[in-house]
Design a protein around this motif. Structure first.
Motif, PDB file in Angstrom:
ATOM      1  N   LEU A   1      47.375  19.804  28.753  1.00 28.49           N
ATOM      2  CA  LEU A   1      48.811  19.568  28.614  1.00 28.49           C
ATOM      3  C   LEU A   1      49.308  20.105  27.274  1.00 28.49           C
ATOM      4  N   LYS A   2      48.576  19.869  26.217  1.00 31.41           N
ATOM      5  CA  LYS A   2      48.981  20.372  24.902  1.00 31.41           C
ATOM      6  C   LYS A   2      48.986  21.902  24.881  1.00 31.41           C
ATOM      7  N   ASN A   3      47.970  22.517  25.473  1.00 31.12           N
ATOM      8  CA  ASN A   3      47.945  23.982  25.537  1.00 31.12           C
ATOM      9  C   ASN A   3      49.092  24.524  26.380  1.00 31.12           C
ATOM     10  N   HIS A   4      49.403  23.840  27.471  1.00 30.43           N
ATOM     11  CA  HIS A   4      50.524  24.263  28.315  1.00 30.43           C
ATOM     12  C   HIS A   4      51.838  24.137  27.541  1.00 30.43           C
ATOM     13  N   ALA A   5      52.009  23.048  26.814  1.00 29.22           N
ATOM     14  CA  ALA A   5      53.217  22.863  26.003  1.00 29.22           C
ATOM     15  C   ALA A   5      53.368  24.018  25.008  1.00 29.22           C
ATOM     16  N   LYS A   6      52.282  24.358  24.332  1.00 26.27           N
ATOM     17  CA  LYS A   6      52.343  25.477  23.372  1.00 26.27           C
ATOM     18  C   LYS A   6      52.710  26.781  24.070  1.00 26.27           C
ATOM     19  N   SER A   7      52.138  27.022  25.246  1.00 29.22           N
ATOM     20  CA  SER A   7      52.419  28.277  25.955  1.00 29.22           C
ATOM     21  C   SER A   7      53.865  28.346  26.448  1.00 29.22           C
ATOM     22  N   GLN A   8      54.486  27.185  26.638  1.00 33.21           N
ATOM     23  CA  GLN A   8      55.884  27.126  27.084  1.00 33.21           C
ATOM     24  C   GLN A   8      56.843  26.983  25.898  1.00 33.21           C
ATOM     25  N   ASN A   9      56.311  27.072  24.686  1.00 35.91           N
ATOM     26  CA  ASN A   9      57.086  26.927  23.455  1.00 35.91           C
ATOM     27  C   ASN A   9      57.748  25.552  23.355  1.00 35.91           C
ATOM     28  N   VAL A  10      57.085  24.547  23.910  1.00 45.62           N
ATOM     29  CA  VAL A  10      57.548  23.169  23.825  1.00 45.62           C
ATOM     30  C   VAL A  10      57.005  22.584  22.527  1.00 45.62           C
ATOM     31  N   GLN A  11      57.881  21.987  21.744  1.00 47.21           N
ATOM     32  CA  GLN A  11      57.488  21.513  20.422  1.00 47.21           C
ATOM     33  C   GLN A  11      56.940  20.096  20.393  1.00 47.21           C
ATOM     34  N   TYR A  12      57.321  19.274  21.372  1.00 45.61           N
ATOM     35  CA  TYR A  12      56.942  17.871  21.334  1.00 45.61           C
ATOM     36  C   TYR A  12      56.430  17.403  22.696  1.00 45.61           C
ATOM     37  N   ILE A  13      55.469  16.503  22.625  1.00 39.95           N
ATOM     38  CA  ILE A  13      55.081  15.718  23.789  1.00 39.95           C
ATOM     39  C   ILE A  13      55.305  14.271  23.366  1.00 39.95           C
ATOM     40  N   LYS A  14      56.087  13.554  24.164  1.00 38.91           N
ATOM     41  CA  LYS A  14      56.417  12.167  23.847  1.00 38.91           C
ATOM     42  C   LYS A  14      56.049  11.272  25.023  1.00 38.91           C
ATOM     43  N   GLY A  15      56.053   9.985  24.757  1.00 39.08           N
ATOM     44  CA  GLY A  15      55.825   9.011  25.807  1.00 39.08           C
ATOM     45  C   GLY A  15      56.081   7.618  25.295  1.00 39.08           C
ATOM     46  N   ASP A  16      56.057   6.676  26.204  1.00 38.41           N
ATOM     47  CA  ASP A  16      56.302   5.280  25.863  1.00 38.41           C
ATOM     48  C   ASP A  16      55.072   4.447  26.178  1.00 38.41           C
ATOM     49  N   LEU A  17      54.903   3.398  25.415  1.00 40.39           N
ATOM     50  CA  LEU A  17      53.916   2.369  25.709  1.00 40.39           C
ATOM     51  C   LEU A  17      54.721   1.159  26.160  1.00 40.39           C
ATOM     52  N   ALA A  18      54.588   0.807  27.412  1.00 42.64           N
ATOM     53  CA  ALA A  18      55.381  -0.272  27.988  1.00 42.64           C
ATOM     54  C   ALA A  18      54.572  -1.564  28.050  1.00 42.64           C
ATOM     55  N   GLU A  19      55.247  -2.650  28.361  1.00 40.14           N
ATOM     56  CA  GLU A  19      54.582  -3.945  28.447  1.00 40.14           C
ATOM     57  C   GLU A  19      53.446  -3.925  29.468  1.00 40.14           C
ATOM     58  N   ARG A  20      53.579  -3.116  30.516  1.00 43.53           N
ATOM     59  CA  ARG A  20      52.518  -3.031  31.528  1.00 43.53           C
ATOM     60  C   ARG A  20      51.216  -2.446  30.952  1.00 43.53           C
ATOM     61  N   ASP A  21      51.306  -1.791  29.781  1.00 46.37           N
ATOM     62  CA  ASP A  21      50.146  -1.188  29.124  1.00 46.37           C
ATOM     63  C   ASP A  21      49.427  -2.149  28.181  1.00 46.37           C
ATOM     64  N   TRP A  22      49.983  -3.350  28.004  1.00 42.36           N
ATOM     65  CA  TRP A  22      49.495  -4.225  26.947  1.00 42.36           C
ATOM     66  C   TRP A  22      48.065  -4.687  27.154  1.00 42.36           C
ATOM     67  N   ASP A  23      47.583  -4.745  28.382  1.00 47.24           N
ATOM     68  CA  ASP A  23      46.213  -5.191  28.607  1.00 47.24           C
ATOM     69  C   ASP A  23      45.182  -4.135  28.211  1.00 47.24           C
TER      70      ASP A  23
END
Length: 172
Positions: free
Chosen positions: A117-139
């Motif tokens: 995914l990071k390599n694909h982002a670089k090849s597409q000239n995408v500068q950021y990969i972001k995401g959220d940690l939600a309450e469902r991830d707490w365990d």
């Protein structure tokens, strides 16, 4: 399935070496068959070996609004479904937002897919990969923090609100 490291091959008995070679031959045969099927529908972007020395095929779906990195192991026949996936959307021309990561943990699949995914982002000239940690991830929050930190993401967690954010930029 018994695959041996080079060091163990030198130490093991001939029967184990024979079994290891047969297992490897089977994986290569399965890889060829799976590759033919996967390539009919998806863009194959790599073949990798996991930390357990199993071969996997990595493939991509990118329709310009969403991006999905998928992985199929070569131990079983491809049945039209991935074994692991990172699902994301383009938030804007410079940002990919991870919506979900699905699949079995602790096999190395996440690291393989994240690197692609990071390599694909670089090849597409995408500068950021972001995401959220939600309450469902707490365990499994500690595992997620470790995973994202290992992949050079900045991780911010609000423990009181049970919410967090991740952000990757290759220029960090």
């Amino acid at each position: 399935m018994v695959l041996l490291t080079r060091e163990r091959v030198l130490e093991e008995k001939p029967e184990l070496l024979k079994q290891s070679l047969e297992d490897l031959e089977f994986q290569v045969f399965r890889m060829q068959e799976n590759l033919k099927e996967i390539a009919k529908r998806w863009q194959v972007i790599g073949i990798e070996q996991t930390k357990e020395e199993k071969w996997v095929i990595v493939y991509l779906l990118d329709d310009g609004s969403s991006c999905k990195i998928m992985l199929n192991d070569c131990e079983s026949a491809y049945r039209g479904m991935w074994d692991f996936s990172i699902q994301a959307k383009y938030e804007d021309p410079h940002t990919i937002h991870i919506g979900d990561i699905k699949g079995e943990e602790n096999k190395g699949y996440g690291s393989i897919c994240m690197n692609y995914l990071k390599n694909h982002a670089k090849s597409q000239n995408v500068q950021y990969i972001k995401g959220d940690l939600a309450e469902r991830d707490w365990d499994h929050l500690d595992r997620l923090i470790h995973f994202y930190s290992k992949h050079d993401f900045h991780v911010h967690v609000d423990y009181d609100q049970k919410f967090g954010e991740i952000k990757w930029n290759p220029s960090y």
